[in-house]
Structures are given as C-alpha cells and as structure tokens.
Design a protein around this motif. Structure first.
Motif, PDB file in Angstrom:
ATOM      1  N   LEU A 138      20.994  46.060  42.557  1.00  0.00           N
ATOM      2  CA  LEU A 138      19.527  46.076  42.512  1.00  0.00           C
ATOM      3  C   LEU A 138      18.983  46.314  43.911  1.00  0.00           C
ATOM      4  O   LEU A 138      17.891  45.855  44.253  1.00  0.00           O
ATOM      5  CB  LEU A 138      19.019  44.776  41.879  1.00  0.00           C
ATOM      6  N   SER A 139      19.766  47.010  44.700  1.00  0.00           N
ATOM      7  CA  SER A 139      19.344  47.396  46.047  1.00  0.00           C
ATOM      8  C   SER A 139      19.385  48.930  46.116  1.00  0.00           C
ATOM      9  O   SER A 139      20.427  49.537  45.830  1.00  0.00           O
ATOM     10  CB  SER A 139      20.315  46.769  47.070  1.00  0.00           C
ATOM     11  N   ASP A 140      18.262  49.533  46.481  1.00  0.00           N
ATOM     12  CA  ASP A 140      18.225  51.003  46.510  1.00  0.00           C
ATOM     13  C   ASP A 140      19.251  51.614  47.464  1.00  0.00           C
ATOM     14  O   ASP A 140      19.934  52.577  47.091  1.00  0.00           O
ATOM     15  CB  ASP A 140      16.810  51.492  46.841  1.00  0.00           C
ATOM     16  N   PRO A 141      19.413  51.079  48.692  1.00  0.00           N
ATOM     17  CA  PRO A 141      20.438  51.682  49.564  1.00  0.00           C
ATOM     18  C   PRO A 141      21.837  51.585  48.957  1.00  0.00           C
ATOM     19  O   PRO A 141      22.624  52.525  49.051  1.00  0.00           O
ATOM     20  CB  PRO A 141      20.342  50.849  50.859  1.00  0.00           C
ATOM     21  N   GLU A 142      22.150  50.456  48.316  1.00  0.00           N
ATOM     22  CA  GLU A 142      23.478  50.324  47.703  1.00  0.00           C
ATOM     23  C   GLU A 142      23.644  51.325  46.563  1.00  0.00           C
ATOM     24  O   GLU A 142      24.699  51.944  46.411  1.00  0.00           O
ATOM     25  CB  GLU A 142      23.688  48.897  47.180  1.00  0.00           C
ATOM     26  N   LEU A 143      22.604  51.472  45.764  1.00  0.00           N
ATOM     27  CA  LEU A 143      22.689  52.412  44.638  1.00  0.00           C
ATOM     28  C   LEU A 143      22.902  53.834  45.139  1.00  0.00           C
ATOM     29  O   LEU A 143      23.678  54.599  44.577  1.00  0.00           O
ATOM     30  CB  LEU A 143      21.419  52.321  43.775  1.00  0.00           C
ATOM     31  N   ARG A 144      22.211  54.167  46.246  1.00  0.00           N
ATOM     32  CA  ARG A 144      22.405  55.517  46.814  1.00  0.00           C
ATOM     33  C   ARG A 144      23.845  55.683  47.295  1.00  0.00           C
ATOM     34  O   ARG A 144      24.481  56.706  47.056  1.00  0.00           O
ATOM     35  CB  ARG A 144      21.423  55.750  47.972  1.00  0.00           C
ATOM     36  N   ARG A 145      24.356  54.640  47.961  1.00  0.00           N
ATOM     37  CA  ARG A 145      25.733  54.736  48.477  1.00  0.00           C
ATOM     38  C   ARG A 145      26.753  54.887  47.347  1.00  0.00           C
ATOM     39  O   ARG A 145      27.791  55.507  47.510  1.00  0.00           O
ATOM     40  CB  ARG A 145      26.074  53.505  49.316  1.00  0.00           C
ATOM     41  N   LEU A 146      26.435  54.297  46.196  1.00  0.00           N
ATOM     42  CA  LEU A 146      27.345  54.391  45.046  1.00  0.00           C
ATOM     43  C   LEU A 146      27.219  55.729  44.315  1.00  0.00           C
ATOM     44  O   LEU A 146      27.940  55.988  43.353  1.00  0.00           O
ATOM     45  CB  LEU A 146      27.044  53.267  44.043  1.00  0.00           C
ATOM     46  N   GLY A 147      26.256  56.539  44.739  1.00  0.00           N
ATOM     47  CA  GLY A 147      26.054  57.828  44.073  1.00  0.00           C
ATOM     48  C   GLY A 147      25.323  57.703  42.757  1.00  0.00           C
ATOM     49  O   GLY A 147      25.426  58.589  41.896  1.00  0.00           O
ATOM     50  N   ARG A 148      24.587  56.596  42.582  1.00  0.00           N
ATOM     51  CA  ARG A 148      23.866  56.405  41.327  1.00  0.00           C
ATOM     52  C   ARG A 148      22.562  57.191  41.340  1.00  0.00           C
ATOM     53  O   ARG A 148      21.965  57.407  42.392  1.00  0.00           O
ATOM     54  CB  ARG A 148      23.569  54.908  41.111  1.00  0.00           C
ATOM     55  N   SER A 153      14.005  49.727  40.694  1.00  0.00           N
ATOM     56  CA  SER A 153      12.847  49.537  39.807  1.00  0.00           C
ATOM     57  C   SER A 153      13.110  50.112  38.416  1.00  0.00           C
ATOM     58  O   SER A 153      12.525  49.669  37.424  1.00  0.00           O
ATOM     59  CB  SER A 153      11.589  50.157  40.423  1.00  0.00           C
ATOM     60  N   ASP A 154      14.014  51.114  38.340  1.00  0.00           N
ATOM     61  CA  ASP A 154      14.349  51.669  37.015  1.00  0.00           C
ATOM     62  C   ASP A 154      15.020  50.621  36.134  1.00  0.00           C
ATOM     63  O   ASP A 154      14.888  50.660  34.906  1.00  0.00           O
ATOM     64  CB  ASP A 154      15.299  52.866  37.169  1.00  0.00           C
ATOM     65  N   VAL A 155      15.761  49.712  36.763  1.00  0.00           N
ATOM     66  CA  VAL A 155      16.451  48.686  35.971  1.00  0.00           C
ATOM     67  C   VAL A 155      15.404  47.789  35.300  1.00  0.00           C
ATOM     68  O   VAL A 155      15.487  47.502  34.090  1.00  0.00           O
ATOM     69  CB  VAL A 155      17.407  47.852  36.848  1.00  0.00           C
ATOM     70  N   ALA A 156      14.417  47.374  36.087  1.00  0.00           N
ATOM     71  CA  ALA A 156      13.356  46.542  35.519  1.00  0.00           C
ATOM     72  C   ALA A 156      12.624  47.297  34.407  1.00  0.00           C
ATOM     73  O   ALA A 156      12.338  46.724  33.338  1.00  0.00           O
ATOM     74  CB  ALA A 156      12.369  46.145  36.626  1.00  0.00           C
ATOM     75  N   ASP A 157      12.353  48.579  34.632  1.00  0.00           N
ATOM     76  CA  ASP A 157      11.651  49.367  33.606  1.00  0.00           C
ATOM     77  C   ASP A 157      12.499  49.491  32.336  1.00  0.00           C
ATOM     78  O   ASP A 157      11.983  49.437  31.218  1.00  0.00           O
ATOM     79  CB  ASP A 157      11.343  50.775  34.140  1.00  0.00           C
ATOM     80  N   ALA A 158      13.813  49.669  32.528  1.00  0.00           N
ATOM     81  CA  ALA A 158      14.698  49.836  31.361  1.00  0.00           C
ATOM     82  C   ALA A 158      14.787  48.535  30.557  1.00  0.00           C
ATOM     83  O   ALA A 158      14.804  48.568  29.322  1.00  0.00           O
ATOM     84  CB  ALA A 158      16.085  50.274  31.812  1.00  0.00           C
ATOM     85  N   VAL A 159      14.831  47.403  31.264  1.00  0.00           N
ATOM     86  CA  VAL A 159      14.874  46.118  30.547  1.00  0.00           C
ATOM     87  C   VAL A 159      13.570  45.930  29.764  1.00  0.00           C
ATOM     88  O   VAL A 159      13.585  45.566  28.580  1.00  0.00           O
ATOM     89  CB  VAL A 159      15.088  44.943  31.531  1.00  0.00           C
ATOM     90  N   ALA A 184      24.828  37.629  51.441  1.00  0.00           N
ATOM     91  CA  ALA A 184      23.376  37.494  51.304  1.00  0.00           C
ATOM     92  C   ALA A 184      22.811  38.606  50.410  1.00  0.00           C
ATOM     93  O   ALA A 184      21.954  38.354  49.553  1.00  0.00           O
ATOM     94  CB  ALA A 184      22.718  37.543  52.682  1.00  0.00           C
ATOM     95  N   ARG A 185      23.311  39.812  50.595  1.00  0.00           N
ATOM     96  CA  ARG A 185      22.777  40.913  49.775  1.00  0.00           C
ATOM     97  C   ARG A 185      23.165  40.733  48.308  1.00  0.00           C
ATOM     98  O   ARG A 185      22.390  41.005  47.405  1.00  0.00           O
ATOM     99  CB  ARG A 185      23.281  42.254  50.311  1.00  0.00           C
ATOM    100  N   TRP A 186      24.379  40.261  48.066  1.00  0.00           N
ATOM    101  CA  TRP A 186      24.814  39.999  46.688  1.00  0.00           C
ATOM    102  C   TRP A 186      23.965  38.886  46.065  1.00  0.00           C
ATOM    103  O   TRP A 186      23.536  38.984  44.911  1.00  0.00           O
ATOM    104  CB  TRP A 186      26.295  39.633  46.677  1.00  0.00           C
ATOM    105  N   ALA A 187      23.729  37.840  46.846  1.00  0.00           N
ATOM    106  CA  ALA A 187      22.924  36.724  46.326  1.00  0.00           C
ATOM    107  C   ALA A 187      21.528  37.234  45.951  1.00  0.00           C
ATOM    108  O   ALA A 187      20.961  36.845  44.920  1.00  0.00           O
ATOM    109  CB  ALA A 187      22.838  35.610  47.373  1.00  0.00           C
ATOM    110  N   GLU A 188      20.995  38.117  46.767  1.00  0.00           N
ATOM    111  CA  GLU A 188      19.674  38.680  46.501  1.00  0.00           C
ATOM    112  C   GLU A 188      19.698  39.514  45.212  1.00  0.00           C
ATOM    113  O   GLU A 188      18.797  39.428  44.367  1.00  0.00           O
ATOM    114  CB  GLU A 188      19.268  39.546  47.715  1.00  0.00           C
TER     115      GLU A 188
END
Ligand code: SF4
Length: 405
Positions: A138-148, A153-159, A184-188
């Motif tokens: 649920l972190s945009d930089p992490e999602l970009r790094r994963l190639g997603r 915010s799309d996750v919240a919209d999808a739920v 800390a980032r995982w906890a967030e």
C-alpha cells in the motif's frame, strides 16, 4: 482416474495486462491478453471444452450424481479481466457439469487497477461471493518497484467497489520482505490495510525462486520459463531483501493482527470469523479438488495431476487445428508413496492453527522431528491434545518440515 469426487474446483485464467518481474504464476501478458491478437476468446472456448472433458472423466470414474462442489476458485493471471458474462458462462458450465452447492464459496482473483478489477456488481450477479485482491503493497514507491500497474489508492477504490457490488468477502494479498523495505514501512502498510476493513489477509514473503533451475519449465512442466529481464530483476531484488527484517515483519503482523482479533488460521493467512478461505482449506486438509487451465493442479485423494503451462500445448489438445476431436491437455501426475503422503498430510495440518493430533507426533516416522520441535519451542500441545506451531515454529516451519520427510 479419480476415485473420489472433488469438493472444489480451481480454474486458471492465464492472462495479465503486463508481467510482474517476480511472478512465477502461469501468465501470458501483453498482446496475448488484449487487443486484436488477444488469445482470451479462443482460450475460453478451450476452457469450456476442458470442463466438459474433465466432467466426462469424473462421470465415468465416480459416477453421477456427485455431491456439488463446495468451492470454486478463479485464479490467475488476472481472471477479473474477463467480462462478467464470460465468468457467468464459466460458472454456468460448472454448475451444469459438476454441481455447485447453494452456499458455495466462489472466489475470483482481481487486480486493483480500474481497468483490471472487473465489474463487481456483474461478478456478484454471475455468482462470485469472494474477491481476492492482489494489493501486494500500500505504498506507491513499493508498488512501482514491484512493477505493479496500480497505486495504493486503487486498492481502497477496489475494496469500496467490491462492497458496493455486494461481494460479501474481500481478501487482500500483501507481500513482505520487499527489496529495501523496513519494519516501519511494513507496519504502515498493515495499518493502511486494516483501515480498509478487509475480511481476510494473505501475507506472503516475496519469494524469488528460479523455476528453470528447479526443472519445472519443460514442455509439460507446470511453470513457464523466466524471462531474462525478470531474472536480472530478481537477482537485484534478492540482494536487497533481508532475513532478519522478514522475521521482524512477520512477527509484527502476528502480534498486530492478534491484538485486533484476527484469527491466523494458516501460516500466511488471517481471517475475520467466518471468512477463512474454504477453498484453500481444501488444499490444506488434503481433500480432493479438480482443476482446469494451463499449469493447474488437481488432486483426487491419492494422485496429484497437473496440466502443462504452455498455452500452445493446451490449445492444441483442446482445439486441434486439424479438426480432430478435442482431448485432455498434456501434463503430468504423481502418486506419493504412503509414507510421503502421511508426511504431506502432517505438514499441511501443521500449517493451519488446527495443527495435528498428538498421536501423529508420536508416530515413529515423526517422533524425532516433533521431539526436537517441542524442545526448541517450535510446537506446543493444546488442551485438546493437538500439536500446533508456535509463532517461532511458524517462522522456522521449513526446518521442522524438512525433518519430517
Ligand atoms: S498481476 Fe499477479 S499474476 Fe499477473 S503477472 Fe503480476 S503477480 Fe503475476
């Protein structure tokens, strides 16, 4: 030949808009998934044919009528790319040929992006009861790094869309031990996920295996070869993971979710009461399940069967170009010897919070392993005389499982 009727059905839909570099699922992306050269329509026809042939084989082996399926799971790939009418058509075929219980759990996997999540209302009308959303982070930089392709915010919209569409059970998949992550980032990420109020959480460590090296990508193997780009990405990512950090992240999740009343009913899965994945419990309880689609695995209570991952082989068998009658697609099978089957059953049981009967721990084949695990506080015995993993045991479960086989 199936000796007992399946209680569940897995349907593999192997298309994604693009390929995530860490992904080991059987996936065809890009032009195969959409546009004028898309293979989805022809694949769906082949999938219907496979459903017919598998049902015919069951009719012959087990007879009719059979008990209706308790669960159906559309996984992938991104099955939510299918139009709701296609999902409805598949489920109609499944009802007609396999039977589906009126209270069955019917899950579809979806990606959160607006062009990939599907129409929740249409999916609900088709018979879907549960959505498994590939959030991953649920972190945009992490999602970009994963190639997603999606953002947080799309996750919240999808739920929200799933809830509005009447889907009664929503699960989020999240990955920990991401490259360059932190506790800390995982906890967030976990806090943001909890705010979305899902019913189920699947938390997996990012694994960067090499299916080629494991010999799984041959002509009838259940995996596809890894691309050179994905291989390079994995090498870089692997060097930026951390075992200690992964342990801390898992431990944090265990404690945080327990404090919030979640049931950690399997090593990687947590549920609100009544929202445990009935489909996955079929796997862990080693009950029989049928499966269709490339790379899919079935189990009849004794023999595990898989279908080859390659789409050309799959289509060539089910929709022969020369007009020959369709036949079941190529693949393989394996029947475990009784000792291995017992070990597999015990290991699968230990993965869940029900664990195994105390008598299992005393069996000669397992007694040494369990004595070691008890001494090292990897397992404990409950008042109901079941042996279950401790949190430490969940973290070190592979060490125990290796001693059991
Ligand atoms: S969206 Fe999921 S199935 Fe598709 S490539 Fe990415 S990880 Fe694999």
């Amino acid at each position: 030949m199936n000796a007992v009727p399946p209680v569940a059905l897995y349907i593999h839909v192997p298309f994604c808009v693009s390929l995530c570099p860490y992904c080991d699922f059987v996936v065809y992306a890009g032009a195969a998934a959409r546009g004028p050269r898309a293979r989805v329509g022809a694949f769906l026809d082949a999938l219907h044919t496979e459903l017919e042939l598998r049902a015919d084989a069951l009719d012959e082996a087990v007879g009719t009528p059979r008990p209706p399926l308790e669960t159906v799971y559309l996984g992938g790939g991104t099955p939510s790319l299918l139009p709701p009418e296609a999902v409805a058509g598949l489920l109609e075929r499944v009802r007609a040929r396999f039977g589906v219980a009126t209270d069955a759990e019917v899950t579809i996997e979806a990606n959160p992006g607006p062009a990939e999540r599907g129409d929740a209302r249409g999916l609900r009308a088709a018979g879907v009861t549960r959505l498994s959303l590939g959030a991953q982070s649920l972190s945009d930089p992490e999602l970009r790094r994963l190639g997603r392709r999606h953002g947080a915010s799309d996750v919240a919209d999808a739920v929200a869309a799933a809830r509005e569409g009447g889907i009664g059970s929503v699960s989020l998949d999240l990955l920990y031990d991401l490259p360059d992550s932190s506790l800390a980032r995982w906890a967030e990420t976990l806090e943001v996920a909890l705010v979305l109020d899902p019913d189920h959480l699947s938390l997996y460590a990012l694994t960067l295996d090499d299916p080629d090296a494991e010999g799984l990508t041959g002509p009838t193997g259940d995996h596809l070869p890894t691309t050179a780009g994905a291989r390079r990405w994995r090498e870089r990512a692997r060097s930026r993971q951390g075992e200690d950090r992964a342990v801390a992240q898992y431990q944090h999740a265990v404690e945080r979710l327990a404090a919030d009343g979640w049931r950690g009913y399997e090593i990687s899965n947590w549920a609100r009461p009544g929202h445990e994945s009935r489909h996955n419990l079929v796997y862990w309880e080693r009950r029989p399940y049928e499966a269709v689609g490339p790379g899919a695995h079935a189990f009849d209570g004794a023999t595990r069967r898989w279908t080859g991952a390659r789409l050309d082989g799959y289509m060539g068998a089910l929709a022969p170009a020369d007009g020959a009658p369709p036949r079941l697609p190529p693949g393989g099978s394996e029947t475990l010897k009784p000792a291995m089957a017992a070990a597999e059953a015990a290991i699968l049981g230990l993965r869940t919070d029900r664990g195994v009967a105390l008598a299992t721990a005393h069996e000669p084949a397992f007694a040494d392993a369990f004595a070691w695990a008890l001494g090292d506080q990897l397992v404990q015995v409950t008042d109901e005389e079941r042996v279950v993993l401790t949190t430490r045991g969940r973290l070190l479960s592979n060490e125990l499982f290796a001693r059991m086989v």
